[in-house]
Design a protein around this motif. Structure first.
Motif, mmCIF file in Angstrom:
data_model
loop_
_atom_site.group_PDB
_atom_site.id
_atom_site.type_symbol
_atom_site.label_atom_id
_atom_site.label_comp_id
_atom_site.label_asym_id
_atom_site.label_seq_id
_atom_site.Cartn_x
_atom_site.Cartn_y
_atom_site.Cartn_z
ATOM 1 N N PRO A 16 80.979 32.038 -29.654
ATOM 2 C CA PRO A 16 81.271 31.146 -28.499
ATOM 3 C C PRO A 16 81.047 31.735 -27.168
ATOM 4 C CG PRO A 16 83.318 32.430 -29.327
ATOM 5 C CD PRO A 16 82.155 32.677 -30.350
ATOM 6 N N ILE A 17 80.781 30.792 -26.082
ATOM 7 C CA ILE A 17 80.449 31.143 -24.723
ATOM 8 C C ILE A 17 81.640 31.568 -23.982
ATOM 9 C CG2 ILE A 17 79.478 30.507 -22.500
ATOM 10 C CD1 ILE A 17 77.915 28.269 -23.991
ATOM 11 N N ALA A 18 81.687 33.063 -23.434
ATOM 12 C CA ALA A 18 82.950 33.444 -22.752
ATOM 13 C C ALA A 18 83.136 32.782 -21.525
ATOM 14 C CB ALA A 18 82.809 34.804 -22.583
ATOM 15 N N GLU A 19 84.371 32.471 -21.416
ATOM 16 C CA GLU A 19 84.549 32.058 -19.799
ATOM 17 C C GLU A 19 85.041 33.308 -18.896
ATOM 18 O OE1 GLU A 19 84.275 29.027 -18.953
ATOM 19 O OE2 GLU A 19 83.945 28.145 -20.798
ATOM 20 N N ALA A 20 85.699 34.299 -19.891
ATOM 21 C CA ALA A 20 85.932 35.612 -19.059
ATOM 22 C C ALA A 20 85.765 36.732 -20.018
ATOM 23 C CB ALA A 20 87.512 35.450 -18.511
ATOM 24 N N LEU A 21 85.744 38.030 -19.314
ATOM 25 C CA LEU A 21 85.357 39.218 -20.137
ATOM 26 C C LEU A 21 86.546 39.656 -20.836
ATOM 27 C CD1 LEU A 21 82.932 40.959 -17.675
ATOM 28 C CD2 LEU A 21 82.172 39.749 -19.760
ATOM 29 N N GLU A 22 87.651 39.453 -20.344
ATOM 30 C CA GLU A 22 89.039 39.936 -20.824
ATOM 31 C C GLU A 22 89.150 39.702 -22.321
ATOM 32 O OE1 GLU A 22 88.651 38.613 -18.103
ATOM 33 O OE2 GLU A 22 89.034 40.427 -16.703
ATOM 34 N N GLY A 23 89.360 40.344 -23.439
ATOM 35 C CA GLY A 23 89.705 40.087 -24.616
ATOM 36 C C GLY A 23 88.732 40.266 -25.448
ATOM 37 N N ILE A 24 87.435 40.382 -25.065
ATOM 38 C CA ILE A 24 86.229 40.599 -25.790
ATOM 39 C C ILE A 24 86.138 41.949 -26.399
ATOM 40 C CG2 ILE A 24 83.916 40.137 -25.794
ATOM 41 C CD1 ILE A 24 84.075 38.078 -23.469
ATOM 42 N N ASP A 25 85.725 42.119 -27.738
ATOM 43 C CA ASP A 25 85.314 43.418 -28.233
ATOM 44 C C ASP A 25 83.970 43.742 -28.068
ATOM 45 O OD1 ASP A 25 88.127 44.039 -29.346
ATOM 46 O OD2 ASP A 25 87.828 42.499 -30.929
ATOM 47 N N ILE A 26 83.066 42.657 -28.443
ATOM 48 C CA ILE A 26 81.645 42.952 -28.301
ATOM 49 C C ILE A 26 81.136 41.718 -27.652
ATOM 50 C CG2 ILE A 26 79.538 43.029 -29.721
ATOM 51 C CD1 ILE A 26 81.126 44.067 -31.644
ATOM 52 N N ALA A 27 80.382 42.005 -26.425
ATOM 53 C CA ALA A 27 79.764 40.953 -25.466
ATOM 54 C C ALA A 27 78.215 41.036 -25.739
ATOM 55 C CB ALA A 27 80.177 41.451 -23.987
ATOM 56 N N MET A 28 77.855 40.006 -26.002
ATOM 57 C CA MET A 28 76.655 39.797 -26.239
ATOM 58 C C MET A 28 75.763 39.156 -25.029
ATOM 59 S SD MET A 28 75.935 38.529 -30.176
ATOM 60 C CE MET A 28 77.088 37.359 -30.158
ATOM 61 N N LEU A 29 74.622 39.718 -24.376
ATOM 62 C CA LEU A 29 74.167 39.141 -23.193
ATOM 63 C C LEU A 29 72.701 39.256 -23.228
ATOM 64 C CD1 LEU A 29 73.965 41.942 -20.646
ATOM 65 C CD2 LEU A 29 75.747 42.387 -22.338
ATOM 66 N N GLY A 106 86.203 46.541 -21.165
ATOM 67 C CA GLY A 106 86.609 47.172 -22.406
ATOM 68 C C GLY A 106 85.713 46.711 -23.417
ATOM 69 N N ALA A 107 84.832 45.837 -23.248
ATOM 70 C CA ALA A 107 83.932 45.355 -24.440
ATOM 71 C C ALA A 107 82.586 46.200 -24.657
ATOM 72 C CB ALA A 107 83.425 44.024 -23.899
ATOM 73 N N LEU A 108 82.104 46.240 -25.845
ATOM 74 C CA LEU A 108 80.849 46.973 -26.287
ATOM 75 C C LEU A 108 79.728 45.919 -25.775
ATOM 76 C CD1 LEU A 108 81.283 48.751 -29.496
ATOM 77 C CD2 LEU A 108 80.614 49.756 -27.382
ATOM 78 N N PRO A 109 78.563 46.513 -25.042
ATOM 79 C CA PRO A 109 77.635 45.331 -24.784
ATOM 80 C C PRO A 109 76.560 45.588 -25.872
ATOM 81 C CG PRO A 109 77.303 47.535 -23.374
ATOM 82 C CD PRO A 109 78.833 47.592 -24.402
ATOM 83 N N LEU A 110 76.131 44.357 -26.414
ATOM 84 C CA LEU A 110 74.819 44.197 -26.966
ATOM 85 C C LEU A 110 73.928 43.432 -26.475
ATOM 86 C CD1 LEU A 110 73.292 44.381 -29.855
ATOM 87 C CD2 LEU A 110 74.729 42.750 -30.798
ATOM 88 N N SER A 111 72.741 43.766 -25.800
ATOM 89 C CA SER A 111 72.009 43.319 -25.014
ATOM 90 C C SER A 111 70.824 42.786 -25.649
ATOM 91 C CB SER A 111 71.626 44.036 -23.730
ATOM 92 O OG SER A 111 72.783 44.603 -23.114
ATOM 93 N N CYS A 112 70.179 41.826 -25.079
ATOM 94 C CA CYS A 112 68.909 41.351 -25.709
ATOM 95 C C CYS A 112 67.810 41.125 -24.320
ATOM 96 C CB CYS A 112 69.115 39.615 -26.313
ATOM 97 S SG CYS A 112 67.333 39.066 -27.099
ATOM 98 N N GLY A 113 66.889 42.053 -24.520
ATOM 99 C CA GLY A 113 65.977 41.856 -23.300
ATOM 100 C C GLY A 113 64.603 40.659 -23.473
ATOM 101 N N GLY A 114 63.745 40.765 -22.953
ATOM 102 C CA GLY A 114 63.704 41.570 -21.458
ATOM 103 C C GLY A 114 62.844 42.523 -22.144
ATOM 104 N N ASP A 115 61.997 43.366 -21.098
ATOM 105 C CA ASP A 115 61.272 44.440 -21.261
ATOM 106 C C ASP A 115 62.064 45.713 -21.366
ATOM 107 O OD1 ASP A 115 61.408 45.901 -18.798
ATOM 108 O OD2 ASP A 115 60.408 44.370 -17.938
#
Length: 308
Positions: A16-29, A106-115
């Motif tokens: 799902p697309i997050a409307e806010a960051l609260e309550g997310i365990d892992i945030a993919m960006l 409080g979320a763990l970031p999992l990022s996709c780049g990008g260089d």
């Protein structure tokens, strides 16, 4: 997850697309930035195409039986919005601010780049003390200045070391290969205390032995995982800026990630996917699959920490 995979908006793993960051365990960006490249461009388009190919991912991992969505709240939190894309340092500050907000929630970031330069501002946002670095790549990315810039995509981990963001004695660089005009990057990594595992060593020892040694180097403290898609042989991942033949196979790459379960992860990234140089979406699909495997590892760790 049960809707047809060709329908709906393309998000990472159909989360799902997050409307806010609260309550997310892992945030993919997504980090659609390639202003620090030294070679072939196009990594700015990586996050969009990886999202598209990640629509093919499903829930339960057949090898580990991890279902990240059953363990954690997982969401796509969108892309870093750049307003100074021609200014590397300003763009890095925007990446750092975005990831800092994710971490603060409080979320763990999992990022996709990008260089690969994007790993530096991510580490600035996350590393409150020198952390262990698990770095899977064809290149050490510990070169210095290129064409007048100290923040090019061949230098992020030299800068991270200089800034005290990573502990070189707990840094492992796996899959390194490719001829260079100077040995500066290899020399810097090794002289600073980083464990450099060239691809020939990986081949000779095998993945299980490499994993065992790497885990011993990384230790039990906080770990950041960075995965450059050019660690994989261009036969499997041609769409990248600096391809080097004789790399990891896709099977070896997945075995590596699965071998690094149960570490104390503070975040992870997958970088250097360049769709303009891809063939039939194979590189983006490979990156999406790697990202899914990392998501499974992060979810398992996050769920375990929530229980303690």
């Amino acid at each position: 997850m049960t809707a047809p995979r060709y329908s709906g908006l393309a998000t990472f793993m159909r989360a799902p697309i997050a409307e806010a960051l609260e309550g997310i365990d892992i945030a993919m960006l997504g980090i659609p930035y390639d202003g620090a490249l030294t070679n072939r461009p196009g990594a700015r388009h990586g996050p969009r195409e990886v999202r598209n190919q990640s629509s093919l991912m499903r829930s339960i991992n057949h090898a580990t039986r991890i279902d990240p969505y059953a363990l954690c709240s997982v969401a796509d939190v969108g892309d870093v919005a750049f307003t100074s894309a021609f200014d590397i340092e300003a763009s890095h500050r925007q990446i750092e601010a975005f990831v800092a907000d994710v971490a603060a929630a409080g979320a763990l970031p999992l990022s996709c780049g990008g260089d690969h330069s994007v790993s530096l501002p991510i580490l600035r946002a996350l590393a409150k003390e020198p952390v262990a670095l698990l770095h899977i790549d064809a290149h050490t990315d510990t070169w210095d200045s290129f064409q007048g810039s100290k923040f090019n995509h061949g230098a992020p981990f030299r800068r991270a070391h200089e800034e005290g963001l990573i502990d070189p004695k707990k840094t492992v660089q796996i899959g390194i290969r490719g001829a260079q005009n100077v040995s500066e990057g290899w020399d810097y990594s090794q002289s600073s205390g980083m464990r450099v595992m060239f691809i020939e060593e990986v081949r000779a020892k095998g993945i299980p032995a490499i994993v065992d040694e790497a885990r011993a180097v990384l230790g039990n403290g906080p770990v950041y995982l960075t995965f450059d898609i050019d660690s994989i042989d261009p036969a499997f991942a041609p769409g990248t800026g600096t391809p080097e033949i004789a790399g990891l196979t896709t099977a070896e790459a997945l075995d590596l990630i699965r071998g690094f379960r149960h570490l104390d992860y503070i975040g992870a990234d997958v970088v250097e996917v360049s769709p303009p140089f891809d063939v039939g979406g194979i590189t983006a699909l490979t990156a999406a699959t790697v990202m899914y495997e990392i998501l499974c590892v992060l979810a398992e760790v996050r769920a375990a920490s929530a229980r303690t």
